[in-house]
Write an enzyme that holds these catalytic residues in place. Structure first.
Site, PDB file in Angstrom:
ATOM      1  N   ARG A 175      -2.267  21.358  15.963  1.00  0.00           N
ATOM      2  CA  ARG A 175      -1.284  22.439  15.959  1.00  0.00           C
ATOM      3  C   ARG A 175      -0.374  22.444  14.926  1.00  0.00           C
ATOM      4  NH1 ARG A 175      -4.770  22.778  18.936  1.00  0.00           N
ATOM      5  NH2 ARG A 175      -4.766  22.459  21.249  1.00  0.00           N
ATOM      6  N   SER A 224       1.768  25.191  26.482  1.00  0.00           N
ATOM      7  CA  SER A 224       2.281  23.846  26.427  1.00  0.00           C
ATOM      8  C   SER A 224       3.493  24.053  25.620  1.00  0.00           C
ATOM      9  CB  SER A 224       0.945  22.993  25.582  1.00  0.00           C
ATOM     10  OG  SER A 224      -0.118  22.773  26.187  1.00  0.00           O
ATOM     11  N   GLU A 297       5.849  22.206  20.688  1.00  0.00           N
ATOM     12  CA  GLU A 297       4.577  23.078  20.346  1.00  0.00           C
ATOM     13  C   GLU A 297       4.947  24.351  20.188  1.00  0.00           C
ATOM     14  OE1 GLU A 297       0.664  22.268  22.013  1.00  0.00           O
ATOM     15  OE2 GLU A 297       0.340  24.531  21.877  1.00  0.00           O
TER      16      GLU A 297
HETATM   17  C1  LIG Z   1      -0.941  30.783  29.436  1.00  0.00           C
HETATM   18  C2  LIG Z   1      -0.818  30.416  28.009  1.00  0.00           C
HETATM   19  C3  LIG Z   1      -1.997  29.544  27.816  1.00  0.00           C
HETATM   20  C4  LIG Z   1      -2.127  28.868  26.550  1.00  0.00           C
HETATM   21  N1  LIG Z   1      -3.297  28.144  26.167  1.00  0.00           N
HETATM   22  C5  LIG Z   1      -3.172  27.657  24.952  1.00  0.00           C
HETATM   23  C6  LIG Z   1      -4.296  26.602  24.472  1.00  0.00           C
HETATM   24  O1  LIG Z   1      -5.282  26.466  25.317  1.00  0.00           O
HETATM   25  N2  LIG Z   1      -4.348  26.372  23.390  1.00  0.00           N
HETATM   26  C7  LIG Z   1      -3.377  26.611  22.205  1.00  0.00           C
HETATM   27  O2  LIG Z   1      -3.728  25.974  21.137  1.00  0.00           O
HETATM   28  N3  LIG Z   1      -2.478  27.452  22.618  1.00  0.00           N
HETATM   29  C8  LIG Z   1      -2.298  27.665  23.869  1.00  0.00           C
HETATM   30  N4  LIG Z   1      -1.284  28.787  24.209  1.00  0.00           N
HETATM   31  C9  LIG Z   1      -0.204  28.974  23.166  1.00  0.00           C
HETATM   32  C10 LIG Z   1      -0.535  30.366  22.201  1.00  0.00           C
HETATM   33  O3  LIG Z   1      -1.230  31.172  22.976  1.00  0.00           O
HETATM   34  C11 LIG Z   1      -1.054  29.920  20.962  1.00  0.00           C
HETATM   35  O4  LIG Z   1      -0.349  29.094  20.244  1.00  0.00           O
HETATM   36  C12 LIG Z   1      -1.278  31.008  20.059  1.00  0.00           C
HETATM   37  O5  LIG Z   1      -1.922  30.855  18.991  1.00  0.00           O
HETATM   38  C13 LIG Z   1      -0.119  32.048  19.659  1.00  0.00           C
HETATM   39  O6  LIG Z   1      -0.284  33.044  19.248  1.00  0.00           O
HETATM   40  P1  LIG Z   1       0.550  34.439  19.240  1.00  0.00           P
HETATM   41  O7  LIG Z   1       0.090  35.284  18.460  1.00  0.00           O
HETATM   42  O8  LIG Z   1       0.989  34.574  20.695  1.00  0.00           O
HETATM   43  O9  LIG Z   1       1.840  33.666  18.519  1.00  0.00           O
HETATM   44  P2  LIG Z   1       3.200  33.835  18.530  1.00  0.00           P
HETATM   45  O10 LIG Z   1       3.880  33.019  19.570  1.00  0.00           O
HETATM   46  O11 LIG Z   1       3.678  35.234  18.285  1.00  0.00           O
HETATM   47  O12 LIG Z   1       3.803  33.177  17.175  1.00  0.00           O
HETATM   48  C14 LIG Z   1       3.542  31.852  17.168  1.00  0.00           C
HETATM   49  C15 LIG Z   1       3.706  31.356  15.596  1.00  0.00           C
HETATM   50  O13 LIG Z   1       2.450  31.948  14.826  1.00  0.00           O
HETATM   51  C16 LIG Z   1       3.489  32.682  13.564  1.00  0.00           C
HETATM   52  N5  LIG Z   1       2.719  34.007  13.393  1.00  0.00           N
HETATM   53  C17 LIG Z   1       2.149  34.842  14.169  1.00  0.00           C
HETATM   54  N6  LIG Z   1       1.356  35.802  13.813  1.00  0.00           N
HETATM   55  C18 LIG Z   1       1.541  35.664  12.426  1.00  0.00           C
HETATM   56  C19 LIG Z   1       1.179  35.997  11.041  1.00  0.00           C
HETATM   57  N7  LIG Z   1       0.182  37.339  11.274  1.00  0.00           N
HETATM   58  N8  LIG Z   1       1.414  35.518   9.818  1.00  0.00           N
HETATM   59  C20 LIG Z   1       2.185  34.407   9.822  1.00  0.00           C
HETATM   60  N9  LIG Z   1       2.573  33.707  11.144  1.00  0.00           N
HETATM   61  C21 LIG Z   1       2.214  34.232  12.238  1.00  0.00           C
HETATM   62  C22 LIG Z   1       4.911  33.180  14.249  1.00  0.00           C
HETATM   63  O14 LIG Z   1       5.789  33.260  13.342  1.00  0.00           O
HETATM   64  C23 LIG Z   1       5.111  32.035  14.951  1.00  0.00           C
HETATM   65  O15 LIG Z   1       5.604  30.760  14.207  1.00  0.00           O
HETATM   66  C24 LIG Z   1      -1.101  29.454  25.618  1.00  0.00           C
HETATM   67  C25 LIG Z   1       0.013  30.206  25.766  1.00  0.00           C
HETATM   68  C26 LIG Z   1      -0.086  30.753  26.958  1.00  0.00           C
HETATM   69  C27 LIG Z   1       1.092  31.585  27.390  1.00  0.00           C
END
Ligand SMILES: Cc1cc2nc3c(=O)[nH]c(=O)nc-3n(C[C@H](O)[C@H](O)[C@H](O)COP(=O)(O)OP(=O)(O)OC[C@H]3O[C@@H](n4cnc5c(N)ncnc54)[C@H](O)[C@@H]3O)c2cc1C
Length: 302
Positions: A175, A224, A297
């Site tokens: 992560r 998480s 996380e």
């Molecule tokens: C129901 C549920 C289940 C989940 N299951 C998992 C799982 O199984 N495994 C897992 O690893 N995670 C899981 N997650 C967490 C999450 O989905 C992941 O961490 C995902 O990768 C976050 O992506 P996001 O686009 O929503 O990021 P955001 O929440 O929008 O941002 C997260 C981080 O990424 C950065 N970021 C986003 N886009 C960019 C970009 N284009 N350039 C630079 N930085 C950027 C942001 O600045 C921030 O620091 C889950 C979440 C939920 C709600």
């Protein structure tokens, strides 16, 4: 920068720049106040121009799907950038390479791979984020992470310079990775392995069913909350929480999911402070009970 100065500076971006813009509906927790500036980047040229105008004088947060972010209830004194659907392109290069824009959802990449008979992307059908968020987090599940399929990323630094970084030059951890916080990811290339689409589809359905069985879905959560403390103990974080915390503990509407105790949930009107109190309470109890210092996380924007 003072808001009127920003209004003058960013006038040319028209409707794509909003001031004191609501953040609550832009994240899975459904919690949040306002961003001093919210910018929807329409294309690379505008984004370069925008970043150059800011001249590194503002705090910047790049927002993906907001599925891993807890946002302040107050005013975020900085700029939130969201990539528009023009960063949603996805294409096949040769037989087994996929190029996807950073705003593409993980599950769309997984579906695209399926439609092109490429395996390796099945786990992405279980993660609700974008490619950008997945790269930043090295997101993963069922023993697979972004690093396992990533070939290279294209990014822009806050000075407006576009760069390509091969994944072999990136140090990935659970992560996390060593990519500068200064980068906005634009797109990425991934390598798959040719496979039978029935097999790929079966594997996707198996993983989705497994996920649905063990973790809550369709609720206001960020997944998480804490990382598994892999360097400190073999125990999973949910085991440490279960052993240390009364699971019915709540602060306002911020509660611990009854399905998975590392998932915290806004069951209605939870505020940033409620959720933060719950996070701090759980971390304190786990530390007192087990000696393990949990690392978050989820990302916190305040
Ligand atoms: C129901 C549920 C289940 C989940 N299951 C998992 C799982 O199984 N495994 C897992 O690893 N995670 C899981 N997650 C967490 C999450 O989905 C992941 O961490 C995902 O990768 C976050 O992506 P996001 O686009 O929503 O990021 P955001 O929440 O929008 O941002 C997260 C981080 O990424 C950065 N970021 C986003 N886009 C960019 C970009 N284009 N350039 C630079 N930085 C950027 C942001 O600045 C921030 O620091 C889950 C979440 C939920 C709600």
């Amino acid at each position: 920068m003072e808001i009127n100065k920003l209004k003058n500076l960013l006038e040319e971006f028209g409707e794509n720049v909003r001031f004191e813009h609501d953040l609550k509906k832009k994240n899975w927790f459904n919690i949040g106040g306002k961003a001093k500036v919210f910018y929807k980047a329409d294309n690379l040229k505008d984004l370069v121009n925008f970043l150059k105008k800011l001249n590194n004088e503002e705090k910047i947060f790049i927002l993906g799907a907001g599925s891993n972010t807890l946002m302040t209830d107050g005013l975020f004194d900085g700029v939130v950038i969201k990539l528009s659907k023009n960063f949603n392109n996805i294409s096949l290069l040769g037989n087994d390479i996929i190029i996807a824009g950073s705003a593409v959802l993980d599950r769309s990449l997984s579906d695209f791979a399926l439609n092109n008979n490429l395996s390796g992307f099945e786990f992405l059908s279980c993660i609700p984020g974008t490619i950008g968020g997945g790269i930043r987090m090295n997101a993963g599940c069922f023993g697979k992470e972004f690093k396992d399929i990533l070939l290279s990323i294209q990014a822009i630094d806050k000075g407006g310079n576009v760069i390509t970084i091969p994944s072999k030059n990136i140090k990935f951890e659970y992560r996390n990775n060593d990519l500068s916080e200064d980068l906005v990811f634009l797109s990425a290339s991934f390598k798959g392995v040719k496979n039978d689409s029935d097999k790929i589809s079966k594997e996707m359905n198996k993983l989705k069913a497994e996920k649905e069985k063990n973790q809550p879905t369709k609720i206001k959560t960020s997944g998480s909350t804490f990382k598994n403390p892999v360097m400190q103990t073999e125990k999973k974080v949910w085991e440490l929480i279960k052993d240390s915390v009364p699971l019915d503990k709540s602060f306002g509407d911020a509660v611990i999911s009854s399905k998975h105790c590392n998932f915290f949930v806004n069951r209605g009107q939870a505020t940033f402070k409620d959720m933060k109190k719950l996070i701090d309470f759980v971390a304190k109890k786990v530390l007192e009970n087990t000696g393990v210092r949990l690392e978050k996380e989820i990302k916190i924007l305040e």
